[in-house]
Design an enzyme around this catalytic site. Sequence first.
Site, PDB file in Angstrom:
ATOM      1  N   ASP A   9       2.736 -28.052 -18.425  1.00 43.87           N
ATOM      2  CA  ASP A   9       3.120 -27.198 -19.557  1.00 43.87           C
ATOM      3  C   ASP A   9       2.368 -27.673 -20.790  1.00 43.87           C
ATOM      4  O   ASP A   9       1.964 -28.833 -20.873  1.00 43.87           O
ATOM      5  CB  ASP A   9       4.635 -27.273 -19.808  1.00 43.87           C
ATOM      6  N   SER A  10       2.226 -26.780 -21.753  1.00 44.11           N
ATOM      7  CA  SER A  10       1.587 -27.166 -23.007  1.00 44.11           C
ATOM      8  C   SER A  10       2.459 -28.154 -23.777  1.00 44.11           C
ATOM      9  O   SER A  10       1.971 -28.823 -24.679  1.00 44.11           O
ATOM     10  CB  SER A  10       1.343 -25.925 -23.855  1.00 44.11           C
ATOM     11  N   CYS A  72       4.103 -22.529 -18.085  1.00 47.50           N
ATOM     12  CA  CYS A  72       3.683 -22.185 -19.446  1.00 47.50           C
ATOM     13  C   CYS A  72       3.129 -20.765 -19.363  1.00 47.50           C
ATOM     14  O   CYS A  72       2.231 -20.490 -18.562  1.00 47.50           O
ATOM     15  CB  CYS A  72       2.599 -23.172 -19.877  1.00 47.50           C
ATOM     16  N   GLU A 151      13.123 -26.360 -30.444  1.00 45.10           N
ATOM     17  CA  GLU A 151      12.592 -27.732 -30.443  1.00 45.10           C
ATOM     18  C   GLU A 151      13.243 -28.590 -31.519  1.00 45.10           C
ATOM     19  O   GLU A 151      13.344 -29.807 -31.381  1.00 45.10           O
ATOM     20  CB  GLU A 151      11.059 -27.708 -30.603  1.00 45.10           C
ATOM     21  N   CYS A 184       9.686 -16.889 -22.165  1.00 46.09           N
ATOM     22  CA  CYS A 184       9.223 -18.133 -22.791  1.00 46.09           C
ATOM     23  C   CYS A 184      10.133 -19.228 -22.278  1.00 46.09           C
ATOM     24  O   CYS A 184      11.358 -19.066 -22.226  1.00 46.09           O
ATOM     25  CB  CYS A 184       9.302 -18.035 -24.316  1.00 46.09           C
ATOM     26  N   HIS A 186      11.154 -21.879 -23.485  1.00 42.03           N
ATOM     27  CA  HIS A 186      12.135 -22.462 -24.407  1.00 42.03           C
ATOM     28  C   HIS A 186      13.453 -21.674 -24.423  1.00 42.03           C
ATOM     29  O   HIS A 186      14.495 -22.217 -24.764  1.00 42.03           O
ATOM     30  CB  HIS A 186      11.590 -22.452 -25.846  1.00 42.03           C
TER      31      HIS A 186
END
Lengths: 271, 271
Positions: A9-10, A72, A151, A184, A186
């Site tokens: 993942d990034s 990702c 985050e 996404c 997240h």
Amino acid sequence: MDYPIGVIDSGVGGLTVARELMRQLPKENLIYVGDTLRCPYGPRPEAEVVEFTWDMVNFLLEKNIKMLVIACNTATAFTLEELKQKLDIPVVGVIEPGARAAIKTTKTNHIGVLGTEGTIRSHAYRKALKNINNELQIEGLACPAFAPMVEKGVVSGPLARQVIEEALTPLKDWKEMDTLILGCTHYPIIKPVIEEVIGESVDVISSGDETAREVSAILGFKRQLYEGDRPVSHQFYATGDTHLFMKIANMWLKQPVTEVGRIQLGSPQSI
Amino acid sequence: MDYPIGVIDSGVGGLTVARELMRQLPKENLIYVGDTLRCPYGPRPEAEVVEFTWDMVNFLLEKNIKMLVIACNTATAFTLEELKQKLDIPVVGVIEPGARAAIKTTKTNHIGVLGTEGTIRSHAYRKALKNINNELQIEGLACPAFAPMVEKGVVSGPLARQVIEEALTPLKDWKEMDTLILGCTHYPIIKPVIEEVIGESVDVISSGDETAREVSAILGFKRQLYEGDRPVSHQFYATGDTHLFMKIANMWLKQPVTEVGRIQLGSPQSI
């Protein structure tokens, strides 16, 4: 087959995919690489995303992974086909599993997609959905505020709710939509709030959860699941601050992470 | 890839899998074979089930199918491994997809399985579930009355409700169960009544729906989905009464079936 599954993942978002892999395949070992120093990939040119992704892949290939999971959305959009062609191991991206799950779930054939600006602009979900069913009605909505908010640890409470309510206002016009893809990695962290805001009439599909399910299906189909009973052991690597990575991993995963390896990928100029 | 997907079943039950394949993969052509003359397979010895299944497989191989779906729990339990090893095309059975979906869904790790007596006695779901996660608690319940009732067209109303309520009484003791697998391809037809009887706290997983999802995942993974725009055309074959087959197909499928080919498989003595 006692080789680990590689997850790239990034940054930290792919940890939600790792969490689901751990839950749905509790006997499997994972090696996770987060390119936290060079994230986010979304605003970068395609050639750079391809180069950075290969940096992670080459690191993992030396560790004898039996499968590669691109956790990702940006990297999936730009590198999945090339990696599938060039690697000898199975490669799974994060876009098609979410698309397939939405197709299974929808009754109205009206599907919504939430993602970063890059993912929505790439139309990657639209293409994956239309590839299977031309008749689908699809609407994409970019939610640029969500990933940074998650985050920062703002994942519930009045502030999270307010940000999500505001971002999802356009959804009110999609009266027929009965299925919403979280495009996404997240977003699963704020899935409960998203579900609260949009109400019970819409099924919310987490691409990451569905990716874990398809990893299970493909390893099962290829008879490459681990069937012994050695203890499980996962490895985590990040290119950036390992303390921050460990903190987020310990919040998001359901088991403690006590060690994160710091690695350098690519040339120092590539940051 | 413009070759059809082959679907085999001991009779009509697999039509629920075909229905989901048509819904989730609307561009794909199917060829369905139901061995209605020799069904049910459940009470037959293993060697016979293997022989009969190969009869259907050999018929389909001559039609250049790109994938084989074993839409029958008994045939899956007895022939999946052999067919996977011996055929050059991908083979998907109906048991593992339901098991994987249940693992994805459960939060309590307590999973129930409904099936015919043969399926429950074979412990096929238990093995598939435990193979992935040893910690799961699994309870199986044979519901011998369901499949014949469904074939008679009793699929809702007070009689269906009464039969289902009585059969599912033992479920009341499985307090922790939050996920229930319908481990027979007839049961999706009565899923609404089953859901009504067991209540909202239990998620009901239809193995057939999940099999269609995994067919989509595996063809997608292998880049073998059809991507053109020719009209869709399905073929149906039965070894027994084609009028009865057509009647049930027209009730269960969401599109009209106007032609069913009568075929003879195996020697006349094998009936």
